[in-house]
Scaffold this active site. Structure first.
Site, PDB file in Angstrom:
ATOM      1  N   HIS A 128       0.772  25.839 -52.694  1.00 16.78           N
ATOM      2  CA  HIS A 128       2.044  26.435 -53.094  1.00 16.78           C
ATOM      3  C   HIS A 128       2.063  27.865 -52.575  1.00 16.78           C
ATOM      4  O   HIS A 128       1.212  28.678 -52.931  1.00 16.78           O
ATOM      5  CB  HIS A 128       2.224  26.426 -54.610  1.00 16.78           C
ATOM      6  CG  HIS A 128       3.549  26.983 -55.041  1.00 16.78           C
ATOM      7  ND1 HIS A 128       4.674  26.196 -55.196  1.00 16.78           N
ATOM      8  CD2 HIS A 128       3.935  28.259 -55.330  1.00 16.78           C
ATOM      9  CE1 HIS A 128       5.694  26.958 -55.557  1.00 16.78           C
ATOM     10  NE2 HIS A 128       5.274  28.209 -55.650  1.00 16.78           N
ATOM     11  N   CYS A 129       3.038  28.166 -51.713  1.00 18.08           N
ATOM     12  CA  CYS A 129       3.123  29.488 -51.097  1.00 18.08           C
ATOM     13  C   CYS A 129       4.073  30.369 -51.904  1.00 18.08           C
ATOM     14  O   CYS A 129       5.274  30.085 -51.971  1.00 18.08           O
ATOM     15  CB  CYS A 129       3.621  29.367 -49.661  1.00 18.08           C
ATOM     16  SG  CYS A 129       3.783  30.952 -48.812  1.00 18.08           S
ATOM     17  N   PRO A 130       3.583  31.443 -52.535  1.00 17.32           N
ATOM     18  CA  PRO A 130       4.462  32.302 -53.343  1.00 17.32           C
ATOM     19  C   PRO A 130       5.485  33.058 -52.501  1.00 17.32           C
ATOM     20  O   PRO A 130       6.545  33.419 -53.012  1.00 17.32           O
ATOM     21  CB  PRO A 130       3.482  33.264 -54.033  1.00 17.32           C
ATOM     22  CG  PRO A 130       2.262  33.265 -53.178  1.00 17.32           C
ATOM     23  CD  PRO A 130       2.171  31.893 -52.577  1.00 17.32           C
ATOM     24  N   ASP A 133       8.121  30.641 -52.014  1.00 20.62           N
ATOM     25  CA  ASP A 133       8.428  30.062 -53.319  1.00 20.62           C
ATOM     26  C   ASP A 133       8.661  28.550 -53.204  1.00 20.62           C
ATOM     27  O   ASP A 133       9.624  28.007 -53.725  1.00 20.62           O
ATOM     28  CB  ASP A 133       9.643  30.743 -53.948  1.00 20.62           C
ATOM     29  CG  ASP A 133       9.784  30.393 -55.433  1.00 20.62           C
ATOM     30  OD1 ASP A 133       8.809  30.589 -56.176  1.00 20.62           O
ATOM     31  OD2 ASP A 133      10.864  29.910 -55.834  1.00 20.62           O
ATOM     32  N   ASN A 134       7.760  27.898 -52.498  1.00 20.11           N
ATOM     33  CA  ASN A 134       7.862  26.457 -52.331  1.00 20.11           C
ATOM     34  C   ASN A 134       6.488  25.919 -51.982  1.00 20.11           C
ATOM     35  O   ASN A 134       5.610  26.659 -51.523  1.00 20.11           O
ATOM     36  CB  ASN A 134       8.851  26.117 -51.206  1.00 20.11           C
ATOM     37  CG  ASN A 134       9.278  24.664 -51.227  1.00 20.11           C
ATOM     38  OD1 ASN A 134       9.028  23.935 -52.182  1.00 20.11           O
ATOM     39  ND2 ASN A 134       9.933  24.225 -50.157  1.00 20.11           N
TER      40      ASN A 134
END
Length: 267
Positions: A128-130, A133-134
């Protein structure tokens, strides 16, 4: 807190930072500004196009479905659709690696994982890549790499442009006053150049060996990998085939069948 979790704050910050940095590069005495003054618009137009493309790619990977598991039937569809493999393998092997998620109670295909931030199970979960945001998963992983390539081109070009506009002054105070905004742009593009380059190298390696960040970092805790040797990857088909499948194959892969086939070949 709700604003941040919705992704609005992250995406807004990205857009503001991108266009403010671009504006600084165009307003100061950089190579881009000098080309404009000479009437040579090719380089400024190309740079603006690369920045715009990076923004479009950012929203593509940020807003698209990373490969959410929608239902039990969706989780098993890839296995059931392959009729030829169904005839070659027992049904018990086709369901190997699937388990019911303890959070959303859906059947998880092999290589899927539940994301606590998205509150969904994701096929071929990578991470999950902050910043976007996905999740990065089966459907958007290749687009994530394309985005990193475009972003690296944009920030490295911006880094060189910011450096070209920094001028000398007789005192440190005057130097900081003259170059303050450019130094900020240089710092932003420099940091992002290093981060994006590292991410690009890491994900190219992961694609080349057909593994994910989650599998690479948590191999000892993943049921279908714990029984394999430390150097063994049941999904690895060789660099060329792995990269071809990663970038060119757009269908859902039944990883249970790949895993079973490799296990049977090993036996």
């Amino acid at each position: 807190m709700r604003l941040f979790r919705s992704g609005c704050l992250v995406r807004t910050t990205h857009i503001i930072l991108t266009w403010l940095t671009t504006l600084v590069l165009f307003l100061h005495d950089t190579d881009l500004r000098k080309c404009e003054e000479r009437g040579e618009l090719l380089q400024p137009v190309l740079f603006g196009s690369v920045v715009l493309l990076s923004v479009m790619m950012y929203f593509t990977v940020s807003l698209m479905d990373p490969g959410f598991v929608l239902s039990d039937s969706h989780a098993q569809s890839a296995v059931e659709d392959d009729e030829e493999s169904e005839k070659m393998m027992p049904h018990s092997e086709s369901s190997q690696g699937q388990r019911r998620c303890g959070y959303c109670f859906l059947m998880q295909p092999m290589r899927a994982r539940h994301c606590k931030e998205c509150k969904r199970c994701v096929r071929r979960y990578d991470h999950h890549c902050p910043w976007i945001d996905n999740c990065v998963g089966e459907r958007n992983h290749r687009w994530f790499l394309f985005y990193l390539c475009v972003q690296l081109l944009a920030v490295s070009w911006g880094l060189q442009t910011a450096w070209s506009g920094i001028t000398f002054a007789p005192t440190w105070q005057q130097w900081f006053i003259q170059n303050g905004f450019l130094l900020g742009a240089f710092a932003v593009t420099g940091i992002f150049s290093v981060v994006v380059l590292l991410l690009l190298c890491i994900h190219l390696y992961l694609a080349a060996v057909n593994t994910t960040t989650w599998e690479f970092m948590s191999r000892h805790r993943i049921s279908y990998l714990k029984t394999c040797d430390s150097e063994e990857n049941p999904f690895d088909r060789g660099v060329i085939c792995n990269l071809w499948d990663f970038f060119c194959v757009c269908r859902t892969v039944a990883w249970e069948r790949v895993y079973s086939k490799r296990s049977n070949d090993a036996m």
